[in-house]
Design an enzyme around this catalytic site. Structure first.
Site, PDB file in Angstrom:
ATOM      1  N   ARG A  77     -11.898  16.478  -7.994  1.00  0.00           N
ATOM      2  CA  ARG A  77     -12.477  15.410  -8.796  1.00  0.00           C
ATOM      3  C   ARG A  77     -11.559  14.990  -9.952  1.00  0.00           C
ATOM      4  O   ARG A  77     -11.862  14.052 -10.664  1.00  0.00           O
ATOM      5  CB  ARG A  77     -13.848  15.826  -9.325  1.00  0.00           C
ATOM      6  N   LYS A  78     -10.438  15.674 -10.119  1.00  0.00           N
ATOM      7  CA  LYS A  78      -9.514  15.341 -11.199  1.00  0.00           C
ATOM      8  C   LYS A  78      -8.144  14.948 -10.641  1.00  0.00           C
ATOM      9  O   LYS A  78      -7.098  15.408 -11.094  1.00  0.00           O
ATOM     10  CB  LYS A  78      -9.390  16.524 -12.172  1.00  0.00           C
TER      11      LYS A  78
ATOM     12  N   HIS B 262     -12.124  23.907 -17.432  1.00  0.00           N
ATOM     13  CA  HIS B 262     -13.036  22.799 -17.102  1.00  0.00           C
ATOM     14  C   HIS B 262     -13.638  23.054 -15.717  1.00  0.00           C
ATOM     15  O   HIS B 262     -12.938  23.512 -14.799  1.00  0.00           O
ATOM     16  CB  HIS B 262     -12.261  21.484 -17.119  1.00  0.00           C
TER      17      HIS B 262
ATOM     18  N   LYS C 163     -11.078  19.587 -22.886  1.00  0.00           N
ATOM     19  CA  LYS C 163     -10.228  18.497 -22.418  1.00  0.00           C
ATOM     20  C   LYS C 163      -9.614  17.805 -23.631  1.00  0.00           C
ATOM     21  O   LYS C 163     -10.053  18.007 -24.769  1.00  0.00           O
ATOM     22  CB  LYS C 163     -11.008  17.491 -21.578  1.00  0.00           C
TER      23      LYS C 163
ATOM     24  N   LYS D 252      -5.668  22.418   0.179  1.00  0.00           N
ATOM     25  CA  LYS D 252      -5.073  21.882   1.405  1.00  0.00           C
ATOM     26  C   LYS D 252      -3.706  22.502   1.680  1.00  0.00           C
ATOM     27  O   LYS D 252      -2.842  22.513   0.806  1.00  0.00           O
ATOM     28  CB  LYS D 252      -4.918  20.362   1.283  1.00  0.00           C
TER      29      LYS D 252
ATOM     30  N   GLU E 124     -12.999  23.379   0.054  1.00  0.00           N
ATOM     31  CA  GLU E 124     -13.697  22.685  -1.030  1.00  0.00           C
ATOM     32  C   GLU E 124     -14.634  23.667  -1.733  1.00  0.00           C
ATOM     33  O   GLU E 124     -15.256  24.520  -1.084  1.00  0.00           O
ATOM     34  CB  GLU E 124     -14.530  21.525  -0.471  1.00  0.00           C
TER      35      GLU E 124
ATOM     36  N   GLU F  24     -12.831  23.796   5.988  1.00  0.00           N
ATOM     37  CA  GLU F  24     -12.362  24.258   7.290  1.00  0.00           C
ATOM     38  C   GLU F  24     -11.113  25.120   7.132  1.00  0.00           C
ATOM     39  O   GLU F  24     -10.180  24.748   6.419  1.00  0.00           O
ATOM     40  CB  GLU F  24     -12.031  23.066   8.197  1.00  0.00           C
TER      41      GLU F  24
ATOM     42  N   ASP G 162      -1.718  14.500   1.918  1.00  0.00           N
ATOM     43  CA  ASP G 162      -2.191  14.229   0.563  1.00  0.00           C
ATOM     44  C   ASP G 162      -1.394  15.051  -0.440  1.00  0.00           C
ATOM     45  O   ASP G 162      -1.093  14.585  -1.536  1.00  0.00           O
ATOM     46  CB  ASP G 162      -3.678  14.589   0.426  1.00  0.00           C
TER      47      ASP G 162
ATOM     48  N   ASP H 138     -21.690  21.797 -16.967  1.00  0.00           N
ATOM     49  CA  ASP H 138     -21.482  20.757 -15.954  1.00  0.00           C
ATOM     50  C   ASP H 138     -21.180  21.398 -14.605  1.00  0.00           C
ATOM     51  O   ASP H 138     -20.557  22.460 -14.539  1.00  0.00           O
ATOM     52  CB  ASP H 138     -20.299  19.857 -16.320  1.00  0.00           C
ATOM     53  N   ALA H 139     -21.563  20.734 -13.543  1.00  0.00           N
ATOM     54  CA  ALA H 139     -21.158  21.147 -12.202  1.00  0.00           C
ATOM     55  C   ALA H 139     -19.668  20.881 -12.031  1.00  0.00           C
ATOM     56  O   ALA H 139     -19.082  20.027 -12.701  1.00  0.00           O
ATOM     57  CB  ALA H 139     -21.955  20.393 -11.150  1.00  0.00           C
TER      58      ALA H 139
ATOM     59  N   ASP I 205     -14.356  21.331 -13.040  1.00  0.00           N
ATOM     60  CA  ASP I 205     -13.635  20.794 -11.884  1.00  0.00           C
ATOM     61  C   ASP I 205     -12.319  21.547 -11.662  1.00  0.00           C
ATOM     62  O   ASP I 205     -11.922  21.813 -10.519  1.00  0.00           O
ATOM     63  CB  ASP I 205     -13.349  19.309 -12.070  1.00  0.00           C
ATOM     64  N   LYS I 206     -11.634  21.891 -12.750  1.00  0.00           N
ATOM     65  CA  LYS I 206     -10.372  22.627 -12.629  1.00  0.00           C
ATOM     66  C   LYS I 206     -10.590  24.036 -12.110  1.00  0.00           C
ATOM     67  O   LYS I 206      -9.756  24.583 -11.383  1.00  0.00           O
ATOM     68  CB  LYS I 206      -9.667  22.675 -13.985  1.00  0.00           C
TER      69      LYS I 206
ATOM     70  N   LYS J 281      -1.234  18.884   5.274  1.00  0.00           N
ATOM     71  CA  LYS J 281      -2.054  17.787   4.739  1.00  0.00           C
ATOM     72  C   LYS J 281      -1.160  16.946   3.823  1.00  0.00           C
ATOM     73  O   LYS J 281      -0.740  17.391   2.752  1.00  0.00           O
ATOM     74  CB  LYS J 281      -3.240  18.328   3.957  1.00  0.00           C
TER      75      LYS J 281
ATOM     76  N   PHE K 190     -19.769  21.878 -29.267  1.00  0.00           N
ATOM     77  CA  PHE K 190     -19.401  22.142 -27.878  1.00  0.00           C
ATOM     78  C   PHE K 190     -19.410  23.660 -27.684  1.00  0.00           C
ATOM     79  O   PHE K 190     -18.379  24.312 -27.750  1.00  0.00           O
ATOM     80  CB  PHE K 190     -18.020  21.563 -27.574  1.00  0.00           C
TER      81      PHE K 190
END
Length: 341
Positions: A228-229, A13, A151, A249, A41, A54, A255, A222-223, A15-16, A253, A214
Site C-alpha cells: 500500500r506504500k 508503520h 511518518k 514477490k 501478501e 501464492e 513489478d 490502523d490496519a 503498511d511497512k 515478478k 500520537f
C-alpha cells in the site's frame, strides 16, 4: 518557485510492517530454494495477522515464527494470532514463468528514475526523509519514550530544475508515550535540521504530531497491508510508479525486477550524459514473454533512442543474474525505501 511535497513512513508503520513480513518470508523461501515462486501478501489488524498469496517452493518455512520475529525486531510485541492462508502458484501462470520459458511473471509497466540533485542520483527531499527514518529506527530502540510507528513529510520550495531550495513545512508524526513531549519533539527537530543542513537546506517551519497526540499506533491504530506504500517504496512522488508493489514477490515478478533494472539504467544515462539532469525509464512486459514490450527513456533534455541491446539485457533471467536478485536481503529493502543509493 513552486511548492511540492513528498513523504515517507517509518519502519513501524502498519503498511511497512506488512511489507517487511512479506519480504522476510520471501527471503526464507529463497534461502533454501532459489527457484521459489512467491507472491506473498500480509494483512495486519487487531490481534490478527493474515498471511495469504501464492508460494511454490521446496523450502519448508515456519511462517508464524518469521512473522513474530519481524514484529519483535521492529519493536512490537508478538502477541498476535497468525493465520497462514498461503496457496500454490497457478499452474496457468507457471506455464510462462518456469525456468525453461523464463517469461515475465505478469503484465505491467515499471519505472526507474535518477536525478543529479544528489550524488546518490536521488531527490534531496527524498534522501532527507530516508535518513530521518533510519535515525528514528535507531532512536526508538534506545529511548523508550519513542514508539515504532510514524511518518514524515516535506513541503518544499523548488526551482525550475525541480531542485529543492528550502523546506516550507517539515511534518513529523511519531508514536510516543506522550511523556516529556517538548524534549522528544526537540530531539526530532534537531535531527531534521542537522540532516537538512548537510544538504544546505533550511527549514522554515515544523509541524509535529499536528493532532496533538500520537500514542496509539501500529495495528492497534490502523490496519496494515502489503504494497500500500508503493510511492514511498519508489521515489516518493518525484517520478511515476508502475501499478505493482515490490514486497513479497520473487524476482521473476517484473513489478520488482523490472523496476530495479530501470533504476540502474536511469543512473547509467546520467553517468554517460553530463548535460542531463533527470532521467525516467519505463519498461513494460507481458506475462510469459521474456523480453520487454517497450523501453522508453525520457530525460529533461528530451527522449533518448533506446539501444536495441537493452531488450536482451532486460530479459527477466538476465536482470536476475545482473543484479544478483536471488542472493539479496529483501526484508532490508522493505524498511526505508527500495532505492536508497
Amino acid at each position: 518557485m513552486k511548492l511540492y511535497s513528498n513523504e515517507i513512513v517509518f519502519k513501524g508503520h502498519p503498511d511497512k510492517v506488512c511489507d517487511q513480513i512479506s519480504d522476510a518470508l520471501l527471503d526464507a523461501y529463497l534461502k533454501d530454494d532459489k527457484q521459489s515462486r512467491c507472491g506473498i501478501e500480509v494483512v495486519g489488524g487487531k490481534g490478527i495477522i493474515f498471511v495469504t498469496g501464492e508460494v511454490t517452493s521446496k523450502a519448508k518455512v515456519d511462517v508464524e515464527k518469521i512473522v513474530k520475529r519481524v514484529l519483535r525486531d521492529i519493536g512490537y510485541n508478538d502477541n498476535y494470532e497468525i493465520i497462514n492462508n498461503l496457496g500454490v502458484q497457478s499452474k496457468d501462470i507457471a506455464l510462462g514463468t518456469n525456468d525453461i520459458i523464463g517469461g515475465a511473471g505478469d503484465n505491467g509497466m515499471m519505472f526507474g528514475f535518477a536525478t543529479r540533485e544528489t550524488n546518490k542520483y536521488l531527490p534531496k527531499a527524498m534522501v532527507i526523509l530516508q535518513e530521518l527514518s533510519m535515525f528514528y529506527d535507531e532512536l526508538h530502540k534506545k529511548d523508550k519514550r519513542f514508539l515504532p510507528d510514524g511518518k514524515a513529510e516535506i513541503t518544499g520550495y523548488y526551482d525550475e530544475k525541480d531542485y529543492l531550495i528550502k523546506i516550507k513545512d517539515f511534518t513529523i508524526c511519531y508514536q510516543n508515550t506522550e511523556e516529556e513531549r517538548e524534549k522528544t519533539d526537540k530531539i526530532l527537530m534537531d535531527e531534521a535540521i542537522k540532516i537538512a543542513n548537510k544538504y544546505n537546506v533550511l527549514i522554515e517551519n515544523f509541524l509535529i504530531n499536528p493532532t496533538g497526540k500520537f500514542q496509539i499506533g501500529g495495528f492497534e491504530g490502523d490496519a496494515g497491508l502489503t504494497g500500500r506504500k508503493i510511492v514511498v517504496d519508489s521515489y516518493q512522488s518525484f517520478a511515476r510508479v508502475g501499478g505493482g508493489a515490490f514486497s513479497g514477490k520473487d524476482p521473476t515478478k517484473v513489478d520488482r525486477s523490472g523496476a530495479y533494472i530501470a533504476r540502474k539504467i536511469a543512473k547509467e544515462i546520467l553517468d554517460k550524459n553530463k548535460d542531463i539532469n533527470t532521467c525516467e525509464v519505463q519498461i513494460s512486459y507481458a506475462i510469459g514473454i521474456d523480453k520487454p514490450l517497450s523501453i522508453n527513456i525520457k530525460t529533461d533534455k528530451g527522449y533518448i533512442k533506446t539501444p536495441t541491446n537493452l531488450y536482451d539485457r532486460c530479459k527477466v533471467k538476465n536482470i536476475i543474474k545482473e543484479l544478483d536478485l536471488l542472493n539479496i536481503c529483501y526484508e532490508q529493502k522493505a524498511m526505508f525505501g527500495h532505492f536508497i543509493d
